[in-house]
Every structure is written in C-alpha cells, then in structure tokens.
Design a protein around this motif. Structure first.
Motif, PDB file in Angstrom:
ATOM      1  N   ALA A 140       8.717 -28.172  23.518  1.00  0.00           N
ATOM      2  CA  ALA A 140       8.829 -27.588  24.882  1.00  0.00           C
ATOM      3  C   ALA A 140       9.862 -26.110  24.926  1.00  0.00           C
ATOM      4  N   GLY A 141      10.022 -25.672  23.521  1.00  0.00           N
ATOM      5  CA  GLY A 141      10.917 -24.489  23.457  1.00  0.00           C
ATOM      6  C   GLY A 141      12.404 -24.546  24.025  1.00  0.00           C
ATOM      7  N   PHE A 142      12.913 -25.716  24.513  1.00  0.00           N
ATOM      8  CA  PHE A 142      14.107 -25.942  24.885  1.00  0.00           C
ATOM      9  C   PHE A 142      14.649 -27.423  24.517  1.00  0.00           C
ATOM     10  N   GLY A 143      16.044 -27.586  24.637  1.00  0.00           N
ATOM     11  CA  GLY A 143      16.579 -28.976  24.237  1.00  0.00           C
ATOM     12  C   GLY A 143      17.930 -28.849  24.591  1.00  0.00           C
ATOM     13  N   ARG A 144      18.523 -30.057  25.046  1.00  0.00           N
ATOM     14  CA  ARG A 144      19.705 -30.323  25.417  1.00  0.00           C
ATOM     15  C   ARG A 144      20.064 -31.724  24.917  1.00  0.00           C
ATOM     16  N   ILE A 145      21.391 -31.507  23.855  1.00  0.00           N
ATOM     17  CA  ILE A 145      21.747 -32.613  23.243  1.00  0.00           C
ATOM     18  C   ILE A 145      23.355 -33.021  23.621  1.00  0.00           C
ATOM     19  N   ILE A 146      23.580 -34.164  24.166  1.00  0.00           N
ATOM     20  CA  ILE A 146      24.763 -34.489  24.518  1.00  0.00           C
ATOM     21  C   ILE A 146      25.449 -35.720  23.699  1.00  0.00           C
ATOM     22  N   VAL A 188      24.145 -28.152  21.943  1.00  0.00           N
ATOM     23  CA  VAL A 188      24.718 -29.613  21.331  1.00  0.00           C
ATOM     24  C   VAL A 188      26.134 -29.492  21.674  1.00  0.00           C
ATOM     25  N   ASN A 189      26.582 -30.410  22.630  1.00  0.00           N
ATOM     26  CA  ASN A 189      27.812 -30.674  23.160  1.00  0.00           C
ATOM     27  C   ASN A 189      28.252 -31.660  23.417  1.00  0.00           C
ATOM     28  N   MET A 190      29.671 -32.230  23.452  1.00  0.00           N
ATOM     29  CA  MET A 190      30.170 -33.579  23.362  1.00  0.00           C
ATOM     30  C   MET A 190      31.207 -33.695  24.675  1.00  0.00           C
ATOM     31  N   VAL A 191      30.866 -34.727  25.606  1.00  0.00           N
ATOM     32  CA  VAL A 191      32.000 -35.040  26.420  1.00  0.00           C
ATOM     33  C   VAL A 191      32.773 -36.160  25.998  1.00  0.00           C
ATOM     34  N   VAL A 232      28.466 -34.840  31.749  1.00  0.00           N
ATOM     35  CA  VAL A 232      27.181 -34.743  31.021  1.00  0.00           C
ATOM     36  C   VAL A 232      26.133 -34.215  31.825  1.00  0.00           C
ATOM     37  N   LEU A 233      25.900 -34.294  32.880  1.00  0.00           N
ATOM     38  CA  LEU A 233      24.821 -33.683  33.902  1.00  0.00           C
ATOM     39  C   LEU A 233      25.084 -31.994  33.687  1.00  0.00           C
ATOM     40  N   PHE A 234      26.465 -31.782  33.666  1.00  0.00           N
ATOM     41  CA  PHE A 234      26.721 -30.447  33.662  1.00  0.00           C
ATOM     42  C   PHE A 234      25.945 -29.810  32.498  1.00  0.00           C
ATOM     43  N   PHE A 235      26.397 -30.329  31.431  1.00  0.00           N
ATOM     44  CA  PHE A 235      25.731 -29.977  29.866  1.00  0.00           C
ATOM     45  C   PHE A 235      24.423 -29.685  29.800  1.00  0.00           C
ATOM     46  N   ALA A 236      23.511 -30.639  30.604  1.00  0.00           N
ATOM     47  CA  ALA A 236      22.092 -30.573  30.609  1.00  0.00           C
ATOM     48  C   ALA A 236      21.646 -29.666  31.601  1.00  0.00           C
ATOM     49  N   SER A 237      22.646 -29.095  32.510  1.00  0.00           N
ATOM     50  CA  SER A 237      21.779 -28.061  33.605  1.00  0.00           C
ATOM     51  C   SER A 237      22.064 -26.707  33.322  1.00  0.00           C
ATOM     52  N   ALA A 240      25.073 -24.724  32.173  1.00  0.00           N
ATOM     53  CA  ALA A 240      25.812 -24.629  30.912  1.00  0.00           C
ATOM     54  C   ALA A 240      24.877 -24.026  29.874  1.00  0.00           C
ATOM     55  N   ARG A 241      23.798 -23.242  30.218  1.00  0.00           N
ATOM     56  CA  ARG A 241      22.924 -22.416  29.452  1.00  0.00           C
ATOM     57  C   ARG A 241      23.574 -21.720  28.264  1.00  0.00           C
ATOM     58  N   GLY A 242      24.708 -21.286  28.418  1.00  0.00           N
ATOM     59  CA  GLY A 242      25.591 -20.520  27.542  1.00  0.00           C
ATOM     60  C   GLY A 242      26.356 -21.079  26.728  1.00  0.00           C
ATOM     61  N   VAL A 243      26.496 -22.437  26.680  1.00  0.00           N
ATOM     62  CA  VAL A 243      27.510 -23.342  26.218  1.00  0.00           C
ATOM     63  C   VAL A 243      26.848 -24.221  25.030  1.00  0.00           C
ATOM     64  N   THR A 244      27.567 -24.125  23.815  1.00  0.00           N
ATOM     65  CA  THR A 244      27.203 -25.119  22.796  1.00  0.00           C
ATOM     66  C   THR A 244      28.391 -25.423  21.853  1.00  0.00           C
ATOM     67  N   GLY A 245      28.071 -26.392  21.042  1.00  0.00           N
ATOM     68  CA  GLY A 245      29.008 -26.770  20.178  1.00  0.00           C
ATOM     69  C   GLY A 245      30.653 -26.988  20.767  1.00  0.00           C
ATOM     70  N   GLN A 246      30.738 -27.586  22.024  1.00  0.00           N
ATOM     71  CA  GLN A 246      32.054 -27.611  22.816  1.00  0.00           C
ATOM     72  C   GLN A 246      32.264 -29.142  22.847  1.00  0.00           C
ATOM     73  N   ASN A 247      33.400 -29.399  23.079  1.00  0.00           N
ATOM     74  CA  ASN A 247      34.100 -30.871  23.313  1.00  0.00           C
ATOM     75  C   ASN A 247      34.872 -30.760  24.630  1.00  0.00           C
ATOM     76  N   LEU A 248      34.179 -31.197  25.805  1.00  0.00           N
ATOM     77  CA  LEU A 248      34.788 -31.272  27.050  1.00  0.00           C
ATOM     78  C   LEU A 248      35.594 -32.613  27.393  1.00  0.00           C
ATOM     79  N   ILE A 249      36.899 -32.536  27.443  1.00  0.00           N
ATOM     80  CA  ILE A 249      37.371 -33.806  27.633  1.00  0.00           C
ATOM     81  C   ILE A 249      37.752 -34.037  29.251  1.00  0.00           C
ATOM     82  N   VAL A 250      37.323 -35.282  29.534  1.00  0.00           N
ATOM     83  CA  VAL A 250      37.066 -35.796  30.996  1.00  0.00           C
ATOM     84  C   VAL A 250      38.023 -36.934  31.267  1.00  0.00           C
ATOM     85  N   ASP A 251      39.067 -36.802  31.252  1.00  0.00           N
ATOM     86  CA  ASP A 251      40.301 -37.724  31.492  1.00  0.00           C
ATOM     87  C   ASP A 251      41.144 -37.619  32.685  1.00  0.00           C
TER      88      ASP A 251
END
Length: 257
Positions: A140-146, A188-191, A232-237, A240-251
């Motif tokens: 697909a030339g595209f991927g989102r890993i969360i 590839v990002n983490m929530v 999680v949805l944000f990182f797939a959208s 977030a196309r310019g964001v990778t390798g990040q850990n977003l804390i949602v608490d």
C-alpha cells in the motif's frame, strides 16, 4: 489535506479487539468509517457479535498473538475476506493480566517466568502482528502501527513488575521500529494510559483506588477506554502524518511527560 490515507480507506487490525480497551478502539475506528479486523483469542462470541453489527466492514478472526503462525494465517484470512491489505495495526492484546494491586507479586517474590510470560504476550505478540502486516503495508506504500503502553513508566505507583517491564520493552521496540520503517512511510507510535475505568483487566481494582487516581488528576476523573481510543485514532489519522516514535500519555494529566 490529502485524504488518500484517510480513516475510511484504512483496514485496521486490532489485537484483543473484542473486549475492554480493544473493543473501544474497534468501535471508534468503525464509527469513523474504517474497516476493522477484530482479533480475539477466546472471546469468540463478543468478537462475532461486534463484527455482525458492521457487515462488510468488520471481520472477527481468532489467533493467539504469541503464536506466529496463527497470526500469519489470521492476516492472510483477513486480506482474502476483505480484499485489501491491512494498513494499520493496533497492538492492544494483553495476555492473562489483572490489575489488582493487592495481588501483585512483590520484589522479593518475583520470578523470571512471570516476566517472560508478559514479554511473550506484549513484545512477541506485537512483533508477530507487525511482521505479518508489513508486506501489505509495503504494498500500500503506507502504514500505521500503534502500540499500547502505560503511565507506570513514569509513575509506578503500583509496581506491576512484569507488566511494566514488558511495556517498557514495547516502548523501545516502538521507537526503534519507527526509525527502521520510517523511510517506507510507516509510522510507529505508542499511546500510554493509566488505570482505565473500567475494563475486564481493571474490574478487580477497588473503588478507593479509582477515587484516589481521579483526585490526583487535573480533570478529577479517571480515563475511560473511549478516551484512550480517541488518541489511538489520532495516530492512525492524516493529522498525525508527521509524528512517529512518540509515546502519548492519556491519563487526565496525572503524569507529566
């Protein structure tokens, strides 16, 4: 903004997607028009019920994420049934863990097999899912890993040694994979959430613990699975196309940075 990789064009694999946080993530993607592969290990009835509510846009497929061949087979079945490669994977599956601080193993009692068991589910499980979907992402030339982490990295208020160690390893994998796969257009990002109110895993948590957490947050509330799913949805959208390798804390603001 380009919509070529909008949520409505994505095929999303949610591991452990039938219950708890996984179900909230599945429902959030479906609400936004994505096609979802609902992976389950033992929650067949819940997974199939959810898939039946969204004919043509959801399939329920069984696989234990610790079993590489089972994961490979699941991904092949999904692509055959849906007619499209998986472009997005959410590594959510949590194998055999219950959040009950009173029952946790203390430092002087901890044995390595407990750590290894969580590594198998969290780290090996994520590795198997990512490697299984990579050919489709490349096609697909595209991927989102969360990946799903924890705020216990910064604030180990309850020392869940095995759980936190496995999630810390997953954070490392998230960042090294982000660098490795970035040139191929794969992020590839983490929530990371705190204790969620309520999932199957947190059902054993006493009310007093939830109340204490809520009091310590700026929002004075405990985070819900639905709020985690939004991140999680944000990182797939596309947002977030310019964001990778990040850990977003949602608490709810309990932990800073």
């Amino acid at each position: 903004m380009s919509t070529s990789h909008s949520l409505t064009t994505q095929t999303v694999l949610v591991t452990g997607g039938a219950r708890g946080l996984g179900r909230a993530i599945t429902e959030t993607f479906l609400r936004e028009g994505a096609t979802v592969v609902i992976n389950y290990r033992s929650s067949a009835e819940a997974a199939r019920e959810l898939a039946e509510q969204h004919p043509g846009r959801a399939v329920a497929l069984q696989a234990d994420v610790r079993d590489r061949e089972a994961v490979n087979t699941m991904v092949q079945q999904a692509q055959q049934q849906l007619g499209a490669p998986i472009t997005t994977v959410v590594n959510n599956a949590l194998v055999d863990f219950v959040f009950n601080g009173d029952a946790r193993t203390k430092a002087d009692e901890l044995e390595y097999p407990e750590l290894a068991a969580q590594f198998e589910g969290t780290v090996a499980g994520a590795l198997h899912a990512i490697q299984a979907v990579l050919p489709g992402m490349r096609e697909a030339g595209f991927g989102r890993i969360i990946t799903i982490g924890t705020n216990l990295f910064q604030h180990p208020v309850v020392p869940y040694h095995d759980y936190t160690a496995s999630k810390a390893a997953l954070l490392s994998l998230t960042r090294t994979f982000a660098d490795d796969l970035g040139p191929e257009g794969i992020t590839v990002n983490m929530v990371s959430g705190g204790l969620l109110q309520t999932t199957d895993a947190s059902a054993a948590t006493p009310d007093a613990v939830f109340e204490g957490i809520a009091a310590g947050t700026p929002l004075r509330k405990v985070t819900t699975p639905e709020q985690m799913a939004d991140a999680v949805l944000f990182f797939a959208s596309v947002w977030a196309r310019g964001v990778t390798g990040q850990n977003l804390i949602v608490d709810g603001g309990l932990v800073k940075g």
